[in-house]
Design an enzyme around this catalytic site. Structure first.
Site, PDB file in Angstrom:
ATOM      1  NE  ARG A  54      -3.421   0.094   2.983  1.00 18.95           N
ATOM      2  CZ  ARG A  54      -2.969   0.332   4.261  1.00 18.95           C
ATOM      3  NH1 ARG A  54      -2.450   1.492   4.680  1.00 18.95           N
ATOM      4  NH2 ARG A  54      -3.114  -0.650   5.117  1.00 18.95           N
ATOM      5  CE1 TYR A 106     -12.392  12.478 -17.743  1.00 21.74           C
ATOM      6  CE2 TYR A 106     -12.474  12.305 -15.272  1.00 21.74           C
ATOM      7  CZ  TYR A 106     -12.330  11.868 -16.595  1.00 21.74           C
ATOM      8  OH  TYR A 106     -12.771  10.398 -16.837  1.00 21.74           O
ATOM      9  CG  ASP A 178      -6.011  16.400 -15.472  1.00 23.73           C
ATOM     10  OD1 ASP A 178      -5.194  15.777 -16.335  1.00 23.73           O
ATOM     11  OD2 ASP A 178      -6.802  15.952 -15.027  1.00 23.73           O
ATOM     12  CE  LYS A 203      -8.840   8.430 -19.436  1.00 24.15           C
ATOM     13  NZ  LYS A 203      -9.149   9.723 -18.628  1.00 24.15           N
TER      14      LYS A 203
HETATM   15  C1  LIG Z   1      -9.393  10.140 -17.562  1.00 25.89           C
HETATM   16  C2  LIG Z   1      -9.097  11.498 -16.958  1.00 25.89           C
HETATM   17  C3  LIG Z   1      -9.185  11.656 -15.647  1.00 25.89           C
HETATM   18  C4  LIG Z   1      -9.208  10.621 -14.665  1.00 25.89           C
HETATM   19  O1  LIG Z   1      -8.420   9.395 -14.622  1.00 25.89           O
HETATM   20  P1  LIG Z   1      -9.213   7.823 -14.434  1.00 25.89           P
HETATM   21  O2  LIG Z   1      -7.852   7.271 -14.899  1.00 25.89           O
HETATM   22  O3  LIG Z   1     -10.089   7.445 -15.498  1.00 25.89           O
HETATM   23  O4  LIG Z   1      -9.402   7.996 -12.989  1.00 25.89           O
HETATM   24  C5  LIG Z   1      -8.708  12.877 -15.183  1.00 25.89           C
HETATM   25  N1  LIG Z   1      -8.603  13.848 -15.866  1.00 25.89           N
HETATM   26  C6  LIG Z   1      -8.702  13.942 -17.155  1.00 25.89           C
HETATM   27  C7  LIG Z   1      -8.254  14.791 -18.172  1.00 25.89           C
HETATM   28  C8  LIG Z   1      -9.130  12.857 -17.548  1.00 25.89           C
HETATM   29  O5  LIG Z   1      -9.159  12.436 -19.186  1.00 25.89           O
END
Ligand SMILES: *Cc1c(COP(=O)(O)O)cnc(C)c1O
Length: 389
Positions: A54, A106, A178, A203
């Site tokens: 963890r 997001y 982000d 992603k």
């Molecule tokens: C997908 C996404 C997230 C969240 O990520 P997860 O891995 O799905 O929890 C946060 N910010 C952006 C811009 C995203 O495209």
């Protein structure tokens, strides 16, 4: 001529960097690829300092090292998802702290701030950071944190990160970016003045739509300590296997992205000329509202295209369903192309009036362009567009 290790590292190209890193694990076996350290616990007093998965695991560390080197950061901490990474940061704040947010964040970030952290006394305020008056208002609001995203989802708005960070830095207000849509290959928020760069590794970084993950990169030892604490205290850690998959995925990130961007810029231009298309949004097209900023801030235009169709909601839906290579699905950044209808999918929980205000209308679709051959993708899109006539 002799050179130090750090000089050699500087000369390393991006492809080499993501492929050759952290071979330490292989000393005894000669394994070329790292194993999956599928263990929950570690023998007390081991030289690497692991105790319980963890709070750390060799697969986390291997991934953290390569992601820190991509971002050019001193520290990186990995999490079980992008949302876990966001949770780690937000939970480091305290009651009554204000997060000054870009209005077009997001959807899951919005939900987390409004429906979860608000209950614990965190406040969020939403403003349009493309406006100078919003940037000026930083000094009036004195937030504990500023939260940006650029390009934004799904409208690909570009925020001037350097400008916002330099205003915030005057008052030591940390800025979170982000960076999921751009990836550290196209944009390096820490170099532009951000305190924290966050990426959903689900992603582009992993790129194969088969694992979830998130990472937080920073140069600041205070925020690094907060991330380590959150990972352990809130149970936000990833699994060793997911880290292993993402470590494998990132090896081809520069290659994949190059093909995806090539496809995207080609398709953006062709789609813009199609009579069934009202408009195309792509950061590196001259008609993008912040074209020159995008050119300055990002090394390339990315692989997401947002398209407004000449269609109502049901025809827009049929268009999405009629595509052969684009699956209608949430998420983005994988080798396979995807299409999303933000109004009813990623932004379904956003109130209708807010959606209208943001420009997320029924005829808007977001394309995540994959690595397929561009002529196949084009044929697919053109055939579905023809059916709209
Ligand atoms: C997908 C996404 C997230 C969240 O990520 P997860 O891995 O799905 O929890 C946060 N910010 C952006 C811009 C995203 O495209």
């Amino acid at each position: 001529m002799s050179s130090t290790n750090s000089e050699k590292n500087k000369l390393e190209g991006i492809n080499t960097k993501v492929i050759h890193h952290c071979k330490d694990f292989a000393e005894k076996t000669g394994a070329v690829m790292p194993p999956i350290f599928q263990t929950s616990t570690f023998k007390h007093g081991n030289p690497a300092g692991f105790d319980y998965t963890r709070s750390g695991n060799p697969n986390f560390r291997i991934l953290e090292n390569v992601l820190a080197s991509l971002e050019g950061s001193k520290y990186a901490t990995v999490f079980g998802s992008g949302v876990s990474a966001i949770t780690a940061i937000a939970s480091s704040l305290k009651k009554n702290d204000l997060i000054l947010c870009e209005a077009n964040l997001y959807g899951c970030t919005v939900r987390l701030f409004e429906q979860v952290f608000q209950k614990f006394g965190l406040k969020a305020l939403w403003i349009d950071f493309t406006k100078q008056s919003s940037i000026d208002s930083i000094h009036q609001h004195k937030p504990a944190l500023i939260w940006l995203e650029s390009p934004t989802n799904p409208l690909l708005k570009i925020i001037d990160l350097k400008k916002v960070c330099s205003e915030a830095n005057k008052e030591n207000i940390p800025v979170v970016v982000d960076n999921t849509f751009a990836t550290p290959i196209l944009q390096k928020p820490l170099e532009l003045g951000a305190t924290i760069s966050l990426t959903s590794t689900t992603k582009y970084i992993n790129g194969h739509s088969d694992a979830l993950g998130g990472v937080v990169c920073t140069q600041d030892p205070y925020w690094h300590d907060c991330m380590i604490f959150s990972q352990k205290a809130l149970g936000l850690q990833p699994s060793p296997f997911d880290c292993w998959l993402i470590t494998r995925g990132v090896k081809t990130l520069p290659l994949r992205l190059e093909k995806q961007i090539q496809n995207a810029s080609f398709l953006a231009d062709v789609l813009a000329d199609n009579p069934s298309v009202v408009s195309v949004t792509y950061p590196y097209r001259k008609d993008h509202a912040q074209y020159s900023l995008a050119k300055k801030q990002m090394s390339k235009g990315g692989a997401i295209i947002t398209v407004r169709l000449a269609a109502n909601e049901s025809n827009t839906y049929s268009f999405c369903k009629n595509l052969k290579y684009f699956s209608m699905a949430e998420s983005l950044g994988g080798v396979e192309s995807l299409i999303c209808h933000p109004a009813t999918m990623t932004h379904a929980s956003v109130p209708v009036d807010v959606k209208e205000e943001l420009g997320i209308t029924e005829s808007l679709v977001r394309l995540s362009i994959g690595c397929e051959d561009e002529f196949d993708l084009l044929k697919d899109l053109e055939e579905a567009l023809d059916q709209l006539k």
